[in-house]
Design an enzyme around this catalytic site. Structure first.
Site, PDB file in Angstrom:
ATOM      1  N   ASP A 128     -20.838 -54.546 -40.124  1.00  0.00           N
ATOM      2  CA  ASP A 128     -20.084 -55.243 -41.011  1.00  0.00           C
ATOM      3  C   ASP A 128     -18.815 -54.308 -41.200  1.00  0.00           C
ATOM      4  OD1 ASP A 128     -19.697 -56.491 -43.556  1.00  0.00           O
ATOM      5  OD2 ASP A 128     -20.599 -55.011 -44.589  1.00  0.00           O
ATOM      6  N   GLU A 180     -28.270 -52.444 -33.399  1.00  0.00           N
ATOM      7  CA  GLU A 180     -28.142 -52.590 -34.723  1.00  0.00           C
ATOM      8  C   GLU A 180     -28.182 -54.149 -35.090  1.00  0.00           C
ATOM      9  OE1 GLU A 180     -28.006 -51.854 -37.314  1.00  0.00           O
ATOM     10  OE2 GLU A 180     -26.206 -50.921 -38.369  1.00  0.00           O
ATOM     11  N   ASP A 181     -28.638 -54.110 -36.292  1.00  0.00           N
ATOM     12  CA  ASP A 181     -28.788 -55.671 -36.859  1.00  0.00           C
ATOM     13  C   ASP A 181     -27.413 -56.215 -37.035  1.00  0.00           C
ATOM     14  OD1 ASP A 181     -28.263 -54.163 -38.772  1.00  0.00           O
ATOM     15  OD2 ASP A 181     -29.811 -54.801 -40.222  1.00  0.00           O
ATOM     16  N   PHE A 220     -23.232 -62.600 -47.152  1.00  0.00           N
ATOM     17  CA  PHE A 220     -24.272 -61.762 -46.891  1.00  0.00           C
ATOM     18  C   PHE A 220     -25.603 -62.448 -46.286  1.00  0.00           C
ATOM     19  CE2 PHE A 220     -27.921 -58.979 -48.189  1.00  0.00           C
ATOM     20  CZ  PHE A 220     -27.260 -57.830 -48.091  1.00  0.00           C
ATOM     21  N   VAL A 221     -25.988 -61.946 -45.240  1.00  0.00           N
ATOM     22  CA  VAL A 221     -27.308 -62.609 -44.771  1.00  0.00           C
ATOM     23  C   VAL A 221     -28.715 -62.053 -44.821  1.00  0.00           C
ATOM     24  CG1 VAL A 221     -25.939 -64.197 -43.108  1.00  0.00           C
ATOM     25  CG2 VAL A 221     -26.605 -61.781 -42.361  1.00  0.00           C
ATOM     26  N   ASP A 247     -32.323 -57.384 -44.876  1.00  0.00           N
ATOM     27  CA  ASP A 247     -32.861 -57.340 -46.288  1.00  0.00           C
ATOM     28  C   ASP A 247     -32.048 -57.707 -47.235  1.00  0.00           C
ATOM     29  OD1 ASP A 247     -31.840 -54.837 -45.929  1.00  0.00           O
ATOM     30  OD2 ASP A 247     -32.880 -54.348 -47.817  1.00  0.00           O
ATOM     31  N   ARG A 249     -37.296 -59.472 -45.050  1.00  0.00           N
ATOM     32  CA  ARG A 249     -37.248 -59.125 -43.672  1.00  0.00           C
ATOM     33  C   ARG A 249     -37.830 -60.036 -42.808  1.00  0.00           C
ATOM     34  NH1 ARG A 249     -34.353 -54.103 -43.366  1.00  0.00           N
ATOM     35  NH2 ARG A 249     -34.789 -52.709 -45.191  1.00  0.00           N
ATOM     36  N   GLY A 269     -33.363 -52.265 -40.451  1.00  0.00           N
ATOM     37  CA  GLY A 269     -32.957 -53.746 -40.232  1.00  0.00           C
ATOM     38  C   GLY A 269     -32.883 -54.302 -38.663  1.00  0.00           C
TER      39      GLY A 269
HETATM   40  P1  IMP Z   1     -21.599 -51.246 -42.281  1.00  0.00           P
HETATM   41  O1  IMP Z   1     -21.830 -49.852 -41.861  1.00  0.00           O
HETATM   42  O2  IMP Z   1     -20.863 -51.692 -43.495  1.00  0.00           O
HETATM   43  O3  IMP Z   1     -21.309 -51.885 -40.844  1.00  0.00           O
HETATM   44  O4  IMP Z   1     -23.002 -51.941 -42.224  1.00  0.00           O
HETATM   45  C1  IMP Z   1     -24.023 -52.003 -41.480  1.00  0.00           C
HETATM   46  C2  IMP Z   1     -25.413 -51.992 -42.041  1.00  0.00           C
HETATM   47  O5  IMP Z   1     -25.385 -52.510 -43.587  1.00  0.00           O
HETATM   48  C3  IMP Z   1     -26.241 -52.549 -41.334  1.00  0.00           C
HETATM   49  O6  IMP Z   1     -27.057 -51.629 -40.750  1.00  0.00           O
HETATM   50  C4  IMP Z   1     -27.256 -53.390 -42.390  1.00  0.00           C
HETATM   51  O7  IMP Z   1     -28.326 -52.634 -42.526  1.00  0.00           O
HETATM   52  C5  IMP Z   1     -26.442 -53.556 -43.753  1.00  0.00           C
HETATM   53  N1  IMP Z   1     -25.822 -54.825 -43.751  1.00  0.00           N
HETATM   54  C6  IMP Z   1     -24.687 -55.176 -43.778  1.00  0.00           C
HETATM   55  N2  IMP Z   1     -24.559 -56.512 -43.782  1.00  0.00           N
HETATM   56  C7  IMP Z   1     -25.631 -56.833 -44.162  1.00  0.00           C
HETATM   57  C8  IMP Z   1     -26.035 -58.286 -44.702  1.00  0.00           C
HETATM   58  O8  IMP Z   1     -25.374 -59.274 -44.731  1.00  0.00           O
HETATM   59  N3  IMP Z   1     -27.471 -58.213 -44.660  1.00  0.00           N
HETATM   60  C9  IMP Z   1     -28.308 -57.169 -44.695  1.00  0.00           C
HETATM   61  N4  IMP Z   1     -27.695 -55.919 -44.526  1.00  0.00           N
HETATM   62  C10 IMP Z   1     -26.720 -55.793 -44.167  1.00  0.00           C
HETATM   63 MG    MG Z   2     -28.970 -51.426 -41.037  1.00  0.00          MG
END
Ligand code: IMP
Ligand code: MG
Length: 167
Positions: A96, A92-93, A145-146, A152, A158, A37
């Site tokens: 979350d 990081e993208d 969710f984006v 993606d 993407r 991402g």
């Molecule tokens: P976390 O581990 O829950 O913080 O999630 C982070 C990862 O989940 C990111 O690196 C993204 O690849 C993916 N992710 C989280 N939210 C989204 C979203 O809204 N759209 C797309 N990918 C997401």
């Molecule tokens: Mg990611």
């Protein structure tokens, strides 16, 4: 949600800010983009820097084909060079739940970098499960969710130049 113009402006500013923070380091900054991402963001951020930088990749997977985290984070690809004594910036993208960046930070700290910081294009604090410090944030976004600009849904979207909420 965020136009490509707004993203470009913000990324250029982040590049300037990051260049100032690392202005005095003696070895090139190591940009570590988190696959897949963050590749689009990392590519633009890299070109906004006014300091020498290397580019590495790490692959972490937690999402399957859904829009919610599975809670488990697997590191599937590690950076190539040794990072001891290097200044490392994880790119990081979106942060979350915080699990992905938390897991990667823990792993990278063991490699004894000179410094370790995080740049995230997006921060969605509403879903945070593990507190994480983000050093450079592009935009804080609401609980949607984006997709787009590298992000993606099930491997798709993407290529969109802006960021959109999935409906
Ligand atoms: P976390 O581990 O829950 O913080 O999630 C982070 C990862 O989940 C990111 O690196 C993204 O690849 C993916 N992710 C989280 N939210 C989204 C979203 O809204 N759209 C797309 N990918 C997401
Ligand atoms: Mg990611």
């Amino acid at each position: 949600m965020i136009s490509s113009e707004r993203i470009s402006k913000r990324v250029r500013l982040l590049g300037r800010e990051i260049s100032e923070v690392y202005a005095d380091i003696e070895t090139p900054l190591v940009i570590v983009a988190i696959l897949k991402g963050a590749t689009v963001f990392a590519a633009d951020l890299l070109r906004s820097l006014a300091i020498p930088a290397e580019l590495e990749f790490v692959r972490a997977a937690s999402y399957g084909a859904g829009t919610r985290t599975t809670g488990r984070v697997k590191i599937a690809h590690m950076v190539e060079g040794p990072l001891a004594g290097r200044h490392v910036l994880l790119v990081e993208d979106i942060v979350d739940s915080g699990r992905t960046i938390h897991t990667i930070l823990r792993r990278f700290r063991k490699m004894k970098p000179a410094s370790l910081r995080v740049a995230a294009l997006l921060d969605r604090p509403a879903r945070r499960e593990i507190p994480v410090h983000i050093d450079f944030t592009g935009f804080a976004i609401p609980d949607r969710f984006v997709i787009g600009y590298g992000l993606d849904y099930a491997g798709l979207y993407r290529e969109l130049p802006g960021i959109y909420a999935l409906s």
